[in-house]
Design an enzyme around this catalytic site. Structure first.
Site, mmCIF file in Angstrom:
data_model
loop_
_atom_site.group_PDB
_atom_site.id
_atom_site.type_symbol
_atom_site.label_atom_id
_atom_site.label_comp_id
_atom_site.label_asym_id
_atom_site.label_seq_id
_atom_site.Cartn_x
_atom_site.Cartn_y
_atom_site.Cartn_z
ATOM 1 N N CYS A 194 0.833 -1.201 0.000
ATOM 2 C CA CYS A 194 0.000 0.000 0.000
ATOM 3 C C CYS A 194 0.876 1.264 0.000
ATOM 4 O O CYS A 194 1.603 1.488 -0.954
ATOM 5 C CB CYS A 194 -1.002 -0.030 1.151
ATOM 6 S SG CYS A 194 -2.374 1.139 0.923
ATOM 7 N N HIS B 4 -3.628 -4.943 -0.587
ATOM 8 C CA HIS B 4 -3.244 -5.576 0.674
ATOM 9 C C HIS B 4 -3.316 -7.098 0.534
ATOM 10 O O HIS B 4 -4.405 -7.676 0.646
ATOM 11 C CB HIS B 4 -4.178 -5.130 1.800
ATOM 12 C CG HIS B 4 -3.995 -3.715 2.218
ATOM 13 N ND1 HIS B 4 -3.120 -3.353 3.221
ATOM 14 C CD2 HIS B 4 -4.557 -2.571 1.756
ATOM 15 C CE1 HIS B 4 -3.160 -2.034 3.371
ATOM 16 N NE2 HIS B 4 -4.011 -1.534 2.492
ATOM 17 N N GLU C 70 -2.476 -9.223 2.676
ATOM 18 C CA GLU C 70 -2.892 -9.792 3.965
ATOM 19 C C GLU C 70 -4.401 -9.721 4.166
ATOM 20 O O GLU C 70 -4.934 -10.341 5.087
ATOM 21 C CB GLU C 70 -2.161 -9.081 5.109
ATOM 22 C CG GLU C 70 -2.667 -7.708 5.486
ATOM 23 C CD GLU C 70 -2.198 -6.579 4.581
ATOM 24 O OE1 GLU C 70 -2.415 -5.404 4.949
ATOM 25 O OE2 GLU C 70 -1.618 -6.845 3.504
#
Length: 213
Positions: free
Chosen positions: A84, A193, A195
Protein backbone atom coordinates in the site's frame (compact mmCIF):
# COMPACT_ATOMS: atom_id res chain seq x y z
CA UNK A 1 13.84 -29.98 6.31
CA UNK A 2 14.24 -26.40 5.12
CA UNK A 3 13.97 -23.83 7.91
CA UNK A 4 11.24 -21.20 7.83
CA UNK A 5 12.27 -17.91 6.20
CA UNK A 6 12.89 -15.17 8.73
CA UNK A 7 10.84 -12.08 7.92
CA UNK A 8 10.87 -8.73 9.69
CA UNK A 9 7.71 -6.65 9.46
CA UNK A 10 8.84 -3.05 9.86
CA UNK A 11 7.26 -1.55 12.98
CA UNK A 12 7.37 2.23 12.62
CA UNK A 13 3.90 3.31 13.76
CA UNK A 14 1.86 2.30 10.72
CA UNK A 15 -1.50 0.71 11.43
CA UNK A 16 -2.58 -2.82 10.62
CA UNK A 17 0.81 -4.47 11.09
CA UNK A 18 -0.61 -7.37 13.11
CA UNK A 19 -2.63 -8.63 10.16
CA UNK A 20 0.55 -8.65 8.05
CA UNK A 21 2.35 -10.62 10.76
CA UNK A 22 -0.46 -13.16 10.98
CA UNK A 23 -0.65 -13.53 7.18
CA UNK A 24 3.08 -14.23 6.91
CA UNK A 25 2.97 -16.71 9.80
CA UNK A 26 0.04 -18.44 8.08
CA UNK A 27 2.18 -19.09 4.97
CA UNK A 28 5.10 -20.47 6.96
CA UNK A 29 7.36 -17.56 7.81
CA UNK A 30 9.06 -16.88 11.14
CA UNK A 31 8.08 -13.27 11.77
CA UNK A 32 9.60 -10.50 13.89
CA UNK A 33 7.83 -7.14 14.33
CA UNK A 34 10.61 -4.59 14.80
CA UNK A 35 12.36 -1.46 13.58
CA UNK A 36 15.72 -2.34 15.16
CA UNK A 37 18.52 -2.13 12.60
CA UNK A 38 19.78 -5.66 13.26
CA UNK A 39 16.31 -7.12 12.67
CA UNK A 40 15.78 -5.07 9.52
CA UNK A 41 19.20 -5.82 8.04
CA UNK A 42 19.55 -9.48 8.98
CA UNK A 43 16.12 -10.82 8.01
CA UNK A 44 15.72 -13.00 4.92
CA UNK A 45 12.98 -10.61 3.84
CA UNK A 46 11.68 -7.22 5.01
CA UNK A 47 8.00 -6.28 4.70
CA UNK A 48 7.21 -2.55 4.78
CA UNK A 49 3.51 -1.92 5.48
CA UNK A 50 1.90 1.45 4.98
CA UNK A 51 -1.45 2.95 5.93
CA UNK A 52 -2.54 6.58 5.69
CA UNK A 53 -0.95 9.59 4.02
CA UNK A 54 2.28 9.56 2.02
CA UNK A 55 3.85 12.48 3.94
CA UNK A 56 2.97 11.00 7.34
CA UNK A 57 4.43 7.60 6.43
CA UNK A 58 7.66 9.20 5.18
CA UNK A 59 7.93 11.15 8.44
CA UNK A 60 7.36 8.03 10.53
CA UNK A 61 9.98 6.10 8.54
CA UNK A 62 12.50 8.90 9.09
CA UNK A 63 11.85 8.96 12.85
CA UNK A 64 13.01 5.36 13.25
CA UNK A 65 15.84 5.75 10.68
CA UNK A 66 14.11 3.15 8.51
CA UNK A 67 14.89 4.90 5.22
CA UNK A 68 18.59 4.22 5.77
CA UNK A 69 18.07 0.56 6.60
CA UNK A 70 15.66 -0.02 3.70
CA UNK A 71 18.19 1.65 1.41
CA UNK A 72 20.95 -0.60 2.75
CA UNK A 73 18.90 -3.70 1.99
CA UNK A 74 18.04 -2.54 -1.52
CA UNK A 75 21.65 -1.60 -2.27
CA UNK A 76 22.76 -5.04 -1.08
CA UNK A 77 20.17 -6.90 -3.14
CA UNK A 78 18.28 -8.08 -0.03
CA UNK A 79 14.53 -8.73 -0.54
CA UNK A 80 12.01 -6.04 0.43
CA UNK A 81 8.23 -6.10 -0.06
CA UNK A 82 6.22 -2.88 0.29
CA UNK A 83 2.44 -2.85 0.78
CA UNK A 84 0.00 0.00 0.00
CA UNK A 85 1.73 3.24 1.06
CA UNK A 86 4.78 0.99 1.46
CA UNK A 87 4.69 0.83 -2.36
CA UNK A 88 3.99 4.53 -2.81
CA UNK A 89 6.98 5.79 -0.79
CA UNK A 90 9.35 3.86 -3.08
CA UNK A 91 8.51 6.33 -5.86
CA UNK A 92 10.01 9.80 -6.37
CA UNK A 93 7.28 11.91 -4.79
CA UNK A 94 3.77 12.03 -3.43
CA UNK A 95 1.39 14.93 -4.01
CA UNK A 96 -1.44 15.38 -1.51
CA UNK A 97 -3.67 18.48 -1.40
CA UNK A 98 -1.21 20.33 -3.64
CA UNK A 99 1.77 19.60 -1.41
CA UNK A 100 4.68 17.54 -2.79
CA UNK A 101 6.67 15.25 -0.49
CA UNK A 102 9.86 13.51 -1.68
CA UNK A 103 9.78 9.71 -1.60
CA UNK A 104 12.64 7.23 -1.59
CA UNK A 105 13.15 7.54 -5.34
CA UNK A 106 13.74 3.87 -6.06
CA UNK A 107 11.39 4.16 -9.05
CA UNK A 108 10.37 7.13 -11.21
CA UNK A 109 6.86 8.42 -10.78
CA UNK A 110 4.49 10.57 -8.77
CA UNK A 111 1.80 9.36 -6.38
CA UNK A 112 -1.35 11.40 -7.08
CA UNK A 113 -5.05 11.30 -6.32
CA UNK A 114 -6.83 8.69 -8.42
CA UNK A 115 -8.77 10.02 -11.41
CA UNK A 116 -12.02 8.34 -10.39
CA UNK A 117 -15.51 9.54 -9.48
CA UNK A 118 -15.53 7.37 -6.36
CA UNK A 119 -12.52 7.69 -4.03
CA UNK A 120 -11.21 5.91 -2.06
CA UNK A 121 -10.87 2.85 -4.24
CA UNK A 122 -12.06 0.30 -1.70
CA UNK A 123 -12.75 -3.36 -2.36
CA UNK A 124 -11.78 -6.19 -4.68
CA UNK A 125 -10.26 -5.60 -8.10
CA UNK A 126 -8.45 -7.49 -10.82
CA UNK A 127 -4.81 -7.05 -11.82
CA UNK A 128 -2.92 -7.22 -15.13
CA UNK A 129 0.47 -8.76 -14.32
CA UNK A 130 3.19 -9.03 -16.98
CA UNK A 131 4.21 -12.34 -18.46
CA UNK A 132 6.75 -14.09 -16.26
CA UNK A 133 5.68 -12.41 -13.02
CA UNK A 134 6.92 -14.37 -10.03
CA UNK A 135 4.64 -12.65 -7.50
CA UNK A 136 1.50 -13.52 -9.48
CA UNK A 137 2.51 -17.01 -10.62
CA UNK A 138 -0.66 -19.11 -10.63
CA UNK A 139 -2.88 -16.23 -9.46
CA UNK A 140 -2.84 -13.99 -12.53
CA UNK A 141 -6.65 -13.99 -12.81
CA UNK A 142 -7.45 -13.54 -9.11
CA UNK A 143 -8.86 -10.45 -7.40
CA UNK A 144 -7.12 -8.54 -4.61
CA UNK A 145 -8.28 -6.12 -1.91
CA UNK A 146 -7.52 -2.40 -2.30
CA UNK A 147 -8.02 0.56 0.04
CA UNK A 148 -6.46 3.76 -1.30
CA UNK A 149 -7.18 7.20 -2.73
CA UNK A 150 -3.80 7.81 -4.37
CA UNK A 151 -1.66 5.89 -6.81
CA UNK A 152 0.97 6.05 -9.54
CA UNK A 153 -0.79 6.48 -12.87
CA UNK A 154 2.20 6.77 -15.23
CA UNK A 155 5.37 4.72 -15.62
CA UNK A 156 8.39 6.45 -17.17
CA UNK A 157 11.25 4.07 -16.52
CA UNK A 158 14.36 4.86 -18.56
CA UNK A 159 15.19 1.79 -20.64
CA UNK A 160 17.99 3.51 -22.58
CA UNK A 161 20.63 1.63 -20.59
CA UNK A 162 20.76 -1.86 -22.13
CA UNK A 163 22.51 -3.36 -19.10
CA UNK A 164 19.49 -2.60 -16.91
CA UNK A 165 16.58 -5.01 -16.68
CA UNK A 166 13.42 -2.90 -16.44
CA UNK A 167 11.06 -3.66 -13.56
CA UNK A 168 7.92 -5.70 -14.17
CA UNK A 169 4.82 -3.56 -13.65
CA UNK A 170 1.30 -4.79 -12.88
CA UNK A 171 -1.67 -2.52 -13.58
CA UNK A 172 -5.25 -2.20 -12.36
CA UNK A 173 -8.11 0.16 -13.21
CA UNK A 174 -10.25 2.50 -11.12
CA UNK A 175 -11.27 5.58 -13.06
CA UNK A 176 -8.10 5.01 -15.10
CA UNK A 177 -5.04 2.80 -15.00
CA UNK A 178 -2.75 2.80 -11.98
CA UNK A 179 0.20 0.68 -10.87
CA UNK A 180 -0.91 -2.13 -8.58
CA UNK A 181 2.47 -3.90 -8.21
CA UNK A 182 6.12 -3.61 -9.17
CA UNK A 183 8.73 -6.38 -9.26
CA UNK A 184 12.29 -5.08 -9.49
CA UNK A 185 14.69 -7.86 -8.57
CA UNK A 186 14.78 -8.05 -4.76
CA UNK A 187 12.55 -4.98 -4.43
CA UNK A 188 8.83 -5.67 -4.83
CA UNK A 189 5.66 -3.88 -3.78
CA UNK A 190 1.88 -4.07 -4.09
CA UNK A 191 -0.69 -1.28 -3.91
CA UNK A 192 -3.30 -3.75 -2.66
CA UNK A 193 -3.24 -5.58 0.67
CA UNK A 194 -2.27 -9.25 0.25
CA UNK A 195 -2.89 -9.79 3.96
CA UNK A 196 -6.57 -8.87 3.36
CA UNK A 197 -6.90 -10.71 0.04
CA UNK A 198 -7.84 -14.19 1.21
CA UNK A 199 -6.39 -17.22 -0.53
CA UNK A 200 -5.02 -15.17 -3.46
CA UNK A 201 -3.15 -12.87 -1.09
CA UNK A 202 -1.77 -15.83 0.84
CA UNK A 203 -0.50 -17.38 -2.40
CA UNK A 204 1.15 -14.10 -3.39
CA UNK A 205 2.97 -14.04 -0.06
CA UNK A 206 4.04 -17.65 -0.60
CA UNK A 207 5.32 -16.67 -4.04
CA UNK A 208 7.31 -13.86 -2.46
CA UNK A 209 8.79 -16.20 0.14
CA UNK A 210 9.85 -18.53 -2.68
CA UNK A 211 11.90 -15.71 -4.22
CA UNK A 212 14.00 -15.32 -1.06
CA UNK A 213 16.24 -18.24 -1.99
Amino acid sequence: MKSAPKITVLDYGSGNVRSAVRALEHVGAEVTLSHASEDVLNADGLLVPGVGAFAAVMEQLKKVDALRWIGRRVAGGRPVLGICVGLQVLFEEGVEHGVSTPGMGEWPGTVERLAAEVVPHMGWNTVEPPEGSRLFAGIEDERFYFVHSYGVQRWDFDVSQPAMTPPQVTWSEHGGRFISAVENGPLCATQFHPEKSGDAGAELLRNWLRTLG
